[in-house]
Enzyme design. Sequence first.
Site, PDB file in Angstrom:
ATOM      1  CG  HIS A 111      -9.297  -0.323  -0.068  1.00  0.00           C
ATOM      2  ND1 HIS A 111      -8.660  -0.494   1.151  1.00  0.00           N
ATOM      3  CD2 HIS A 111     -10.636  -0.402   0.203  1.00  0.00           C
ATOM      4  CE1 HIS A 111      -9.567  -0.663   2.101  1.00  0.00           C
ATOM      5  NE2 HIS A 111     -10.767  -0.604   1.553  1.00  0.00           N
ATOM      6  CG  MET A 154      -8.614   6.843   2.620  1.00  0.00           C
ATOM      7  SD  MET A 154      -7.638   6.998   4.123  1.00  0.00           S
ATOM      8  CE  MET A 154      -6.767   5.428   4.131  1.00  0.00           C
ATOM      9  CG  MET A 209     -11.364   2.725   2.528  1.00  0.00           C
ATOM     10  SD  MET A 209      -9.799   2.772   3.392  1.00  0.00           S
ATOM     11  CE  MET A 209      -8.691   2.939   1.999  1.00  0.00           C
ATOM     12  CG  ASP A 263      -5.234   2.102   1.045  1.00  0.00           C
ATOM     13  OD1 ASP A 263      -6.171   1.286   0.985  1.00  0.00           O
ATOM     14  OD2 ASP A 263      -4.092   1.810   1.463  1.00  0.00           O
ATOM     15  CG  HIS A 315      -3.876  -1.844  -1.295  1.00  0.00           C
ATOM     16  ND1 HIS A 315      -4.930  -2.683  -1.571  1.00  0.00           N
ATOM     17  CD2 HIS A 315      -4.303  -1.025  -0.295  1.00  0.00           C
ATOM     18  CE1 HIS A 315      -5.949  -2.395  -0.752  1.00  0.00           C
ATOM     19  NE2 HIS A 315      -5.592  -1.392   0.026  1.00  0.00           N
ATOM     20  CG  ASP A 349      -5.989  -3.063   3.589  1.00  0.00           C
ATOM     21  OD1 ASP A 349      -4.902  -2.718   4.064  1.00  0.00           O
ATOM     22  OD2 ASP A 349      -6.713  -2.303   2.904  1.00  0.00           O
ATOM     23  CB  SER A 356      -0.898   0.019   1.235  1.00  0.00           C
ATOM     24  OG  SER A 356      -1.452   1.319   1.389  1.00  0.00           O
ATOM     25  CG  MET A 363     -11.378  -3.134   5.871  1.00  0.00           C
ATOM     26  SD  MET A 363      -9.940  -2.611   4.905  1.00  0.00           S
ATOM     27  CE  MET A 363      -8.965  -1.730   6.115  1.00  0.00           C
TER      28      MET A 363
HETATM   29  C1  DX5 Z   1      -6.248   1.411   5.851  1.00  0.00           C
HETATM   30  C2  DX5 Z   1      -5.821   1.049   4.452  1.00  0.00           C
HETATM   31  C3  DX5 Z   1      -4.674   0.093   4.407  1.00  0.00           C
HETATM   32  C4  DX5 Z   1      -3.413   0.587   5.052  1.00  0.00           C
HETATM   33  C5  DX5 Z   1      -2.419  -0.519   5.186  1.00  0.00           C
HETATM   34  O1  DX5 Z   1      -7.426   2.146   5.789  1.00  0.00           O
HETATM   35  O2  DX5 Z   1      -6.885   0.457   3.749  1.00  0.00           O
HETATM   36  O3  DX5 Z   1      -4.426  -0.305   3.077  1.00  0.00           O
HETATM   37  O4  DX5 Z   1      -2.837   1.640   4.368  1.00  0.00           O
HETATM   38  O5  DX5 Z   1      -1.281  -0.012   5.806  1.00  0.00           O
HETATM   39  P1  DX5 Z   1      -0.556  -0.767   6.995  1.00  0.00           P
HETATM   40  O6  DX5 Z   1       0.001  -2.013   6.429  1.00  0.00           O
HETATM   41  O7  DX5 Z   1       0.483   0.214   7.454  1.00  0.00           O
HETATM   42  O8  DX5 Z   1      -1.592  -1.047   8.057  1.00  0.00           O
HETATM   43 ZN    ZN Z   2      -6.485  -0.577   1.776  1.00  0.00          ZN
END
Ligand code: DX5
Ligand code: ZN
Length: 225
Positions: free
Chosen positions: A67, A38, A69, A36, A34, A176, A9, A138
Amino acid sequence: MHKNIVSPSVLACDFSRLGEEASKVLEGGAEYLHLDVMDGCFVPNISFGACVISSIRPLSSAVFDVHLMIENPLDYIEDFAKAGADIITFHVESSSPVDETIAKIAACGCKPCLSIKPATPADAVFPYLDKLSMVLVMTVEPGFGGQKYMEGTEPKITALRREIEKRGLDVDIEVDGGINPLNAARSSLAGANIFVAGSAVFKAENPSSAISEILGAADAHPFAG
Ligand code: DX5
Ligand code: ZN
């Protein structure tokens, strides 16, 4: 048997050098990246959007594992598909209609994936399983990198894997949040096969060996049934 894959990620990378950081892990053995996204609404944090993803798309032909969110994923599927997503994950807890959003992802040529937060039971995704290529479980509350893996997620992963096997489907299970070699082994044993790792890879002195360690731990602990 599903192949184990590590999906680093970029949330944990040095964003001033995003391109180099992404290339470093992809050249270091990661098959997935990956990403993320948000929106400050579905989760209490804002990360990046489609234009950032399209800026690194030309760097590699690796699988871009996006991903979302975000509160209204359906409204943005086309944007992320155009930006170069291969897999698009959205949350069953979001406001978008699930069937329509899955259909939209597939119509845009991407693989649909549905995610569940820690408090959501595995059977929330059962009605959609035959239309999904992956389920993301998650292992932290979504919103921030660097959190601790929540123990006790394994029975949920196993319930999902058993249901997938019972129906003879080809669906990956991704975990994740706070993933390291130790809990990658545990979640692999429980039935997961795609391992997202932010901090464990990008904060490591040698990201390539961090990826190999997670993969090695998962490979050594196949689903017990
Ligand atoms: C959290 C994200 C994850 C996160 C993973 O909301 O979806 O993908 O960045 O990072 P680590 O491995 O540091 O928990
Ligand atoms: Zn994620």
